[in-house]
Design an enzyme around this catalytic site. Structure first.
Site, PDB file in Angstrom:
ATOM      1  N   ALA A 501       0.824  -1.205   0.000  1.00 45.44           N
ATOM      2  CA  ALA A 501       0.000   0.000   0.000  1.00 45.44           C
ATOM      3  C   ALA A 501       0.861   1.260   0.000  1.00 45.44           C
ATOM      4  CB  ALA A 501      -0.901  -0.011   1.227  1.00 45.44           C
ATOM      5  N   HIS A 502       0.200   2.403  -0.243  1.00 42.18           N
ATOM      6  CA  HIS A 502       0.825   3.721  -0.040  1.00 42.18           C
ATOM      7  C   HIS A 502       2.063   3.929  -0.892  1.00 42.18           C
ATOM      8  CE1 HIS A 502      -0.789   2.907   4.268  1.00 42.18           C
ATOM      9  NE2 HIS A 502      -1.746   3.340   3.499  1.00 42.18           N
ATOM     10  N   HIS A 503       1.885   4.071  -2.176  1.00 43.32           N
ATOM     11  CA  HIS A 503       3.053   4.271  -3.023  1.00 43.32           C
ATOM     12  C   HIS A 503       3.588   5.701  -2.914  1.00 43.32           C
ATOM     13  CE1 HIS A 503       1.740   0.515  -4.331  1.00 43.32           C
ATOM     14  NE2 HIS A 503       2.042   0.579  -5.605  1.00 43.32           N
ATOM     15  N   GLU A 504       4.892   5.786  -2.998  1.00 43.87           N
ATOM     16  CA  GLU A 504       5.558   7.083  -2.970  1.00 43.87           C
ATOM     17  C   GLU A 504       6.632   7.113  -4.044  1.00 43.87           C
ATOM     18  OE1 GLU A 504       5.344   5.153  -0.220  1.00 43.87           O
ATOM     19  OE2 GLU A 504       3.961   6.230   1.093  1.00 43.87           O
TER      20      GLU A 504
END
Lengths: 573, 222
Positions: A501-504
């Site tokens: 989850a939570h790509h940066e």
């Protein structure tokens, strides 16, 4: 085919785009927001339906119409990801998210310097592009404060202007004042986690969430129904952009939302200045918006994709990509987890907001001594249902049965029948380091419903630093499960290297135009009338969920645009 | 019951009888002994046939297979009682239409494998043999499976069995909240009170809440 003019066009009206729309609109700027999905309303979210929203992911992009492909390395052929974990409607991911709302630690903004100071430069793994942010926690604190009060976040302070407060997160960075709303009630998994963690000498607390613990700004408090992560809130207690900033943007009279639209190119002139965007309408029409200022705020994939497909003679490697950094340093959370079951009591984990219910921060960031551990940076640890969502489909799909229990048949049936209401998962959300070869580019073989090349991810979290940390955290999780009084504790399986989850990353911010894409305000170094706002600009990711930081950055960018850029359009740094 | 429903039910009964005559009594265990004049046929029996997508033989295979994945026992409703077949059948005719060929090919491969290995179709094997086949699929150790692989088929049908057991009854499975009762899930409750949140006991307050109706009103209808 329509062409129209406006002052500002925002691509993607989610966590960041919604804030920019409202703030720029309030400052009198004429704004058009392009949103790929529909605009839903609170009334769309009742009654709750686990199949539709959790299992079939109706608030996420369609993996068939909007494919994103993944390969572990450049030698492998990329395949479409089976699940896309981001938003696909006005309000973006904030509509379905678990609303976990962290401020990053002070050392999160200078992870590279901090690591070198404490452990020496050799502690940073070879190949990692770990970098400090071009701003400090102190720079962002006013905007964190504004986001918390403007949107509505519930929690308990653990560090008020440097004063540590038991019961809050004592590892948090100093805040100027309490949260606007008291912490949400703990459910029984939170009660167990609190007791178990205290027994071990750790510092647990109720996770700060953008969910109203009591009425605020005309919205009601949470009903603890449990249909939270993956679902829209049926009472509007989740402080999503849908119920906070979009109505505010509407009221300015300066904002127009275009739903069902797909931006497919950034337009520019010969000087390299952005002139607007081209987009497909819901009817398939091909349209152009001419704008003085272009703001990109979609999920990170589309920032990289739009820049790469919009190459020009001046920018042959992608628009605003003279640095060659566009698409690089992709990061994502990995979540080792253990499951715990309780024979002597019920947990009823389907009650209450479902994501990361109760947390501890003792093993996050550099909050603990990493000497001799073989890895740097940490993980946020919390108690959750099997997959941040607590219905029985979620449990059946996400909870690996304990060793010795099959995944089907009478043994599995009896396991689920007995333990569905007696289980908890304990999860670590790890801060995976950036590596330049973890990247997003354009898939040469796969196209989406608009004929655009699919974003292709090249990523494998299984690096030495990360694997060592996963093992360390898994042991902590097992220890916690036992301290919580579980009859049985076992590890869940880890995935095959794909991003979680939570790509940066992809359009990294920095201080040097040669090694970064944007400055601290999200302003392109190459194209000053192009701003990119969102987690794509994060130089490092932290163990925390990114949304509140995305939102603080959006407020900061909005401030800079209104107070400085508007009167003097040009580089802000 | 509307006139249309009566006609449909009569059609289904005829179709079932026809299929049974071709495929044998084992295909339709629930149909035997039914009084065709009975107005209140139990939902589980109506739901034990395909029709929206599956033909009768495939329906019987899916019913048998899913029942082995989640078998019923006294006081523990399984896939058949919950109407998992009906769920999958309707899903393949709608939301999962793109998986029709996946199922067709999987079922064909399964049939070939079972006839080759046991000289009998899956649905006629005894439970122990059926479990043997499912185990081989889960381990991806079946011969003759090209696409989908045995494991791919196992994973999809397991997923769909869980969905059919635990999704809201509006989708055709989880009849009478059988799946939710099995695990003690109260459905789409819109609120839990502070006292609920403090409880260490099982949550038993009625009614269970579904998309169309609570179980109390469902009982009232039956």
């Amino acid at each position: 085919m329509a062409t129209e003019k406006t002052e500002v066009v925002i691509v993607g009206v989610g966590a960041a785009g919604g804030i920019l729309a409202a703030e720029l609109g309030k400052a009198g700027m004429k704004v058009i927001g392009l949103e790929r999905g529909p605009r839903l309303a609170t009334s769309d979210f009742t009654p709750h339906d686990e199949l539709r929203y959790f299992e079939r992911q109706e608030l996420r992009p369609s993996v068939k119409r909007q494919p994103v492909t993944w390969r572990p390395n450049t030698n492998a052929r990329a395949k479409p990801l089976p699940v896309l974990n981001y938003g696909n409607q006005a309000g973006g991911g904030t509509v379905h998210y678990g609303a976990v709302s962290w401020r990053f630690h002070e050392d999160d903004f200078r992870a590279r310097s901090r690591t070198i100071e404490r452990y020496g430069v050799s502690a940073i793994p070879e190949g990692s592009s770990l970098a400090d942010w071009p701003l400090t926690y102190g720079d962002l604190e006013p905007y964190y404060d504004r986001a918390e009060y403007d949107l509505g976040v519930s929690g308990k302070a653990g560090n008020l202007e440097g004063r540590r407060i038991e019961g809050g997160n004592i590892f948090e960075a100093p805040r100027r004042r309490e949260y606007p709303l008291p912490a949400l009630l703990p459910d029984q998994s939170g009660v167990l986690f609190e007791a178990g963690a205290r027994k071990l000498g750790y510092h647990p607390f109720s996770t700060p969430r953008a969910i109203l613990s009591q009425p605020y700004q005309g919205r009601p408090g949470c009903t603890y129904c449990g249909f939270c992560q993956a679902f829209g809130c049926h009472v509007g207690a989740k402080s999503s952009i849908l119920v906070t900033k979009l109505p505010e943007a509407d009221k300015t009279g300066n904002f127009q939302l275009r739903t069902g639209t797909m931006c497919y190119r950034l337009n520019s002139d010969n000087s390299g200045r952005a002139t607007g965007v081209a987009y497909y309408g819901p009817d398939g029409s091909d349209n152009t918006i001419e704008a003085d200022l272009v703001i990109l705020a979609p999920f990170i994939y589309d920032n990289t994709r739009l820049l790469l497909v919009s190459k020009t003679a001046k920018f042959p490697n992608g628009f605003a990509n003279s640095s060659g950094q566009v698409g690089k340093h992709l990061m994502a959370h990995i979540t080792p987890r253990v499951f715990a079951t309780f024979d002597d009591r019920f947990v009823n984990i389907y009650m209450g907001p479902s994501a990361q219910k109760h947390s501890l921060d003792d093993f996050n960031a550099d909050n603990f001594d990493h000497s001799g551990l073989g890895f740097i940076r940490g993980a946020q640890i919390s108690v959750s249902p099997a997959d941040l969502e607590a219905g029985p489909i979620g449990a059946a799909m996400s909870m690996d049965p304990p060793p010795g229990t099959p995944r089907w048949g009478a043994g599995y049936r009896d396991f689920l029948a007995k333990y569905f209401a007696r289980h908890a998962a304990i999860v670590a959300q790890t801060e995976n380091l950036p590596y330049a070869d973890q990247m997003i580019d354009l898939d040469p073989d796969v196209r989406d419903q608009w004929g655009l090349p699919a974003p292709r991810l090249t990523y494998d979290w299984r690096r030495e630093n990360e694997i060592t940390r996963v093992e360390f955290m898994a042991r902590k999780l097992e220890e916690l499960g036992r301290a919580m009084g579980a009859t049985r504790v076992w590890r869940g399986r880890m995935g095959p290297g794909a991003p979680g989850a939570h790509h940066e990353g992809g359009t990294r911010m920095g201080t040097d135009p040669a090694t970064s894409v944007v400055n601290r305000f999200g302003q392109s170094w190459d194209v000053p009338n192009l701003f990119i706002v969102g987690s794509s600009t994060f130089p490092s990711m932290t163990g925390f969920n990114p949304t509140l930081t995305i939102q603080a950055l959006a407020y900061m960018s909005a401030d800079a645009i209104v107070k400085r850029y508007q009167s003097n359009p040009g580089p802000l740094v | 019951m509307s006139k249309h429903d009566s006609a449909r039910r009569a059609f289904l009964v005829r179709a079932a009888a026809g299929a049974g005559a071709v495929a044998g009594a084992g295909l339709l265990p629930d149909a035997s002994g039914q009084n065709r004049g009975e107005r209140h046929e139990a939902p589980a029996q109506l739901h034990s046939r395909g029709g929206a997508f599956f033909n009768q033989e495939d329906a019987a295979t899916i019913a048998a297979f899913t029942e082995r994945l989640m078998p019923g026992a006294a006081g523990k409703p399984g896939a058949r009682e919950a109407g998992v077949l009906r769920y999958i059948d309707l899903a393949l005719a709608g939301a999962y239409a793109d998986l029709q060929d996946f199922y067709r090919r999987s079922l064909r491969q399964l049939d070939v494998y079972c006839r080759k290995t046991y000289q009998e179709s899956f649905r006629r094997l005894d439970a122990a043999r059926q479990d043997e086949v499912i185990t081989a699929l889960e381990r991806d150790q079946v011969t003759g499976f090209t696409w989908p692989s045995g494991l791919e088929f196992f994973n999809i049908i397991r997923t769909h069995t869980m969905e059919g057991l635990f999704a809201d009854p509006i989708y055709g499975g989880n009849q009478n909240f059988a799946g939710w009762r099995l695990v003690g899930f109260p459905g789409a409750q819109s609120i839990f009170t502070p006292a609920d949140m403090r409880s260490r006991q099982a949550f038993t307050r009625e009614p269970i809440i579904g998309l169309e109706a609570s179980d109390e009103s469902a009982k009232g209808r039956a």
